[in-house]
Design an enzyme around this catalytic site. Structure first.
Site, short mmCIF file in Angstrom:
data_model
loop_
_atom_site.label_atom_id
_atom_site.label_comp_id
_atom_site.label_asym_id
_atom_site.label_seq_id
_atom_site.Cartn_x
_atom_site.Cartn_y
_atom_site.Cartn_z
N HIS A 141 10.94 4.08 -2.33
CA HIS A 141 11.44 5.19 -3.97
C HIS A 141 12.69 5.56 -4.32
CE1 HIS A 141 11.49 6.30 -6.94
NE2 HIS A 141 10.81 7.79 -7.28
N HIS A 158 15.43 13.21 -3.88
CA HIS A 158 14.38 13.98 -4.80
C HIS A 158 13.27 14.57 -4.92
CE1 HIS A 158 13.25 10.22 -6.11
NE2 HIS A 158 12.72 10.62 -7.52
N GLU A 192 9.18 18.73 -4.67
CA GLU A 192 8.24 18.82 -5.29
C GLU A 192 7.19 18.21 -4.64
OE1 GLU A 192 7.82 18.83 -8.42
OE2 GLU A 192 5.88 17.75 -8.76
N ASP A 193 6.81 17.31 -3.64
CA ASP A 193 5.73 16.36 -2.82
C ASP A 193 5.58 16.89 -1.72
OD1 ASP A 193 5.40 14.70 -4.95
OD2 ASP A 193 6.63 13.58 -5.05
#
Ligand code: MN
Length: 733
Positions: free
Chosen positions: A60, A85, A89-90
């Site tokens: 991704h 990116h 966040e993850d």
């Protein structure tokens, strides 16, 4: 499933190589090492993760970086950020880690991306507030939104792996916010793909149908274009022009939109495609060459006098340059012709991505983009408590067409079409707007509400005595004017309310009621007012009576127990309190049987693609996915949307509407009603026929079981002699 780690490792490297190939020509010395480093960090931190499709997660970020490089044209920093990116966040990586590894700028952009990443999964806050965040972050560094668009594009391309309710939510949000943003940034190719994919998941049937019809009609289009071009080719060549000429079909979404808004069928859309002529022209001759082509074309084909658009002399504010005219084509059909140079075409299709190629005009474009972003910033700095309203105002400006208006000194301002004199006043300065009493348009006196036209010269008249009025909101259309007027009205109310406070205090004292916050709040809720400010405001206008206070005191001493109102419904509550009384529909992720109502705006029937929407007072309402209200509901209140699916075909009847159009043949009404009564189990609720000038139009409301049942009827109605069109309609008329 057996996973071949070695094959995957090879594939990851292969994809990385393609990425480097895509951005190589724009990289400077040392850039590739940094990208390699970012790639390594991303691979390492996502290494245990997989996408919904089962693929390694790292596919991704690589794909997003690829889009950034190839389709948006970002350089080193953009590619690095795209690769990273999703890390903060993850994964365990922190913003500080990023800062340490890649520096301040990259960390700032990743921070922006992380802030807006929760738009979809956030189930607790209102979507509109998230949209605001997107816009706010965007105005800090444009790359944040460009990477976000690439991220969204890749997610849309791989949406088939998501659950149905997620698909609908994400697709609606894409249509609602991201496609218009891409449009505003001049990224036409990305905008079109986002829209088409958005439609594919919100109205699959329409998407497929239009797609099929479009490819079926292609040979015919090709023939037409051939015929159109034939006489022009030699003459253009004689003039020494190097050119490409071809047909450009409207996008599936563009056609869908036109069918919906104009209420026409695919066959009735006359501008399914445009003819585009792209010429090679040196920069200083672009304008005259384009007009030369215009003159040659109009020697052969008669132009429509109202349809000439010159976006070369004054480009649109997203940078769009082109010359458009509509001419009468060979077979008596109007056809749009777009004339532009290779440079203009490239910029129009790829926007920002094409900037770096055209150095001299890029600076110009950059400054336009800057001033647009500045406007957004200005609007965002005036926080509006009603974020949803803000988004509506903002979107209005994203979509609207533009015109050009001049100040008395000849400065040009870009305004949306339908803007009024008052909008223009606020465009010049907030103070000018607030004190505006009228305007002179082309030296003639006009009221504030006067709608401007392109090319008008406008002088604003002001008076210090003037101040914004409530009704001003009804005739301004720009987001800027709206938010300024609202703010100023709020300030006025506040001032008035201050006077009212004393009045309330005096009245309280006369009734021996203590002037405490507790009593004031209780009094407010007694009067069903939202805030103490509202109470004071009313008092200042003389609308709070002693009688009301007396009643309140009495009520305080002897309260009648009121039923508690549930203000917001939540899913759990509904699940436990509203056990279903019907088997037709299952709702929620675990597909429970719940109570529901069918939304009157789109009258869903079994077989329709539907979703449930949790309303505040009326439980769950079922809408069709292609309901006119759906996109707004889905994208603004995604957390109130629940899955819904029809289960079995019990013979329960649902109301549906059908519109029939045809020529007024003898006995047509009789034949139509015969078809309906011959159909099994159909009950007519109302029927309306109208004929004028030999044309026939009918609306029938009928009870049917499901879409199959309805489609069967529609097919039979189409066979009636004289009937030319039968369609299902959304609303009762
Ligand atoms: Mn992502």
């Amino acid at each position: 499933m057996q996973i071949d780690i070695e094959a995957e490792r090879k594939e990851i490297l292969h994809r990385y190589k393609l990425l480097i190939k895509a951005c190589k020509r724009r990289l400077e010395k040392g850039d590739q090492e940094i990208i390699r480093k970012a790639f390594g960090v991303a691979v390492e931190s996502h290494k245990e993760m997989r996408r919904k499709s089962g693929e390694p997660y790292i596919y991704h970020p690589i794909a997003v970086a690829q889009i950034c490089a190839e389709e948006i044209g970002l350089g080193r920093v953009g590619i690095v950020c795209a690769l990273l990116h999703d890390t903060v966040e993850d994964t365990d990586l922190t913003l500080d880690d990023i800062k340490g590894l890649f520096g301040e700028k990259v960390a700032q952009i990743i921070d922006g991306l992380t802030k807006i990443s929760g738009v979809i999964d956030n189930t607790s806050s209102i979507q509109a507030e998230n949209f605001r965040k997107v816009l706010l972050t965007m105005s800090e560094d444009i790359r944040v939104i460009l990477i976000k668009l690439a991220d969204r594009l890749h997610n849309m391309r791989t949406l088939e792996h998501m659950k149905r309710d997620k698909q609908i939510k994400i697709a609606s949000e894409t249509l609602f916010l991201y496609a218009p943003l891409a449009h505003r940034l001049g990224l036409n190719t990305i905008k079109t793909e986002l829209e088409n994919l958005g439609l594919k998941y919100t109205d699959t049937e329409a998407y497929n149908e239009i797609g099929t019809k479009l490819s079926e009609s292609e040979p015919e289009r090709k023939k037409f274009i051939q015929k159109f071009i034939e006489p022009l080719k030699d003459i253009l060549a004689e003039q020494g022009l190097k050119f490409k000429i071809f047909g450009r079909a409207k996008s599936i979404y563009g056609i869908y939109n036109k069918m919906k808004t104009k209420r026409v069928s695919f066959e009735e859309i006359y501008d399914l495609f445009a003819i585009r002529i792209v010429i090679d022209s040196p920069h200083d001759q672009e304008k005259s060459d384009c007009w030369k082509v215009y003159s040659i074309i109009t020697d052969f084909y008669h132009p429509s006098p109202e349809r000439l658009r010159d976006w070369i002399s004054t480009p649109k504010s997203n940078g769009y340059e082109s010359l458009h005219t509509t001419v009468m084509g060979p077979s008596g059909k109007w056809v749009e012709v777009q004339i532009r140079t290779t440079r203009m075409d490239d910029l129009a299709e790829n926007g920002y991505a094409a900037h770096w190629k055209y150095k001299d005009s890029a600076a110009d474009k950059e400054s336009k983009l800057e001033s647009w972003l500045l406007k957004i910033k200005e609007m965002l700095e005036n926080p509006d408590p009603n974020a949803l309203e803000f988004i509506d105002d903002f979107k209005l400006n994203l979509f609207s067409d533009e015109m050009f208006v001049f100040t008395p000194k000849g400065d040009m301002k870009t305004m949306p079409v339908n803007a009024t004199a008052l909008d223009f006043a606020f465009e010049i300065h907030t103070k000018v707007g607030e004190h505006c009493i009228g305007a002179k348009v082309n030296h003639k006196l006009v009221p504030l509400s006067h709608e401007l036209s392109s090319g008008d010269q406008v002088e604003i008249l002001t008076s210090t005595k003037q101040s914004p009025k409530d009704d001003w909101l009804s005739f301004v259309i720009t987001a800027k004017a709206k938010s300024k007027i609202k703010n100023s009205l709020k300030d006025q109310r506040k001032k008035i309310a201050e006077e009212g406070k004393d009045i309330v205090q005096r009245k309280f004292e006369r009734q021996k009621l203590e002037f405490t916050n507790k009593n004031i709040n209780a009094f407010c809720s007694f009067l069903k007012l939202n805030s103490s400010q509202e109470l004071y405001y009313r008092a200042a206008l003389g609308n709070v009576e002693l009688k009301e206070i007396k009643e309140f005191v009495k009520h305080q001493e002897n309260p009648i127990k009121k039923k508690k109102k549930t203000e917001t419904a939540n899913i759990e509550q509904l699940v436990t309190t509203a056990r279903g009384n019907t088997d037709m529909l299952v709702i929620g992720d675990d597909l429970q049987k719940l109570d529901y109502k069918l939304a009157p705006c789109c009258n869903p029937i079994p077989g329709d693609d539907v979703f449930g929407f949790i309303t505040v007072g009326e439980g769950i309402k079922i809408h069709r996915v292609n309901c006119p209200n759906a996109i707004k509901l889905l994208s603004n209140y995604a957390y109130r949307v629940v899955n819904a699916k029809w289960v079995n075909d019990q013979l329960i009847s649902f109301l549906a509407g059908v519109k029939i159009i045809g020529t007024d043949e003898l006995g047509i009404v009789n034949n139509i009603t015969k078809v309906i009564s011959n159909e099994n189990n159909i009950n007519m609720r109302s029927i309306n026929f109208d004929t004028h000038d030999g044309l026939f139009e009918g609306t029938i409301m009928i009870f049917v079981h499901d879409t199959k049942h309805l489609n069967h009827l529609i097919t039979n109605l189409k066979k009636v002699k004289g009937v030319t069109k039968v369609e299902r309609i959304d609303e009762k008329h």
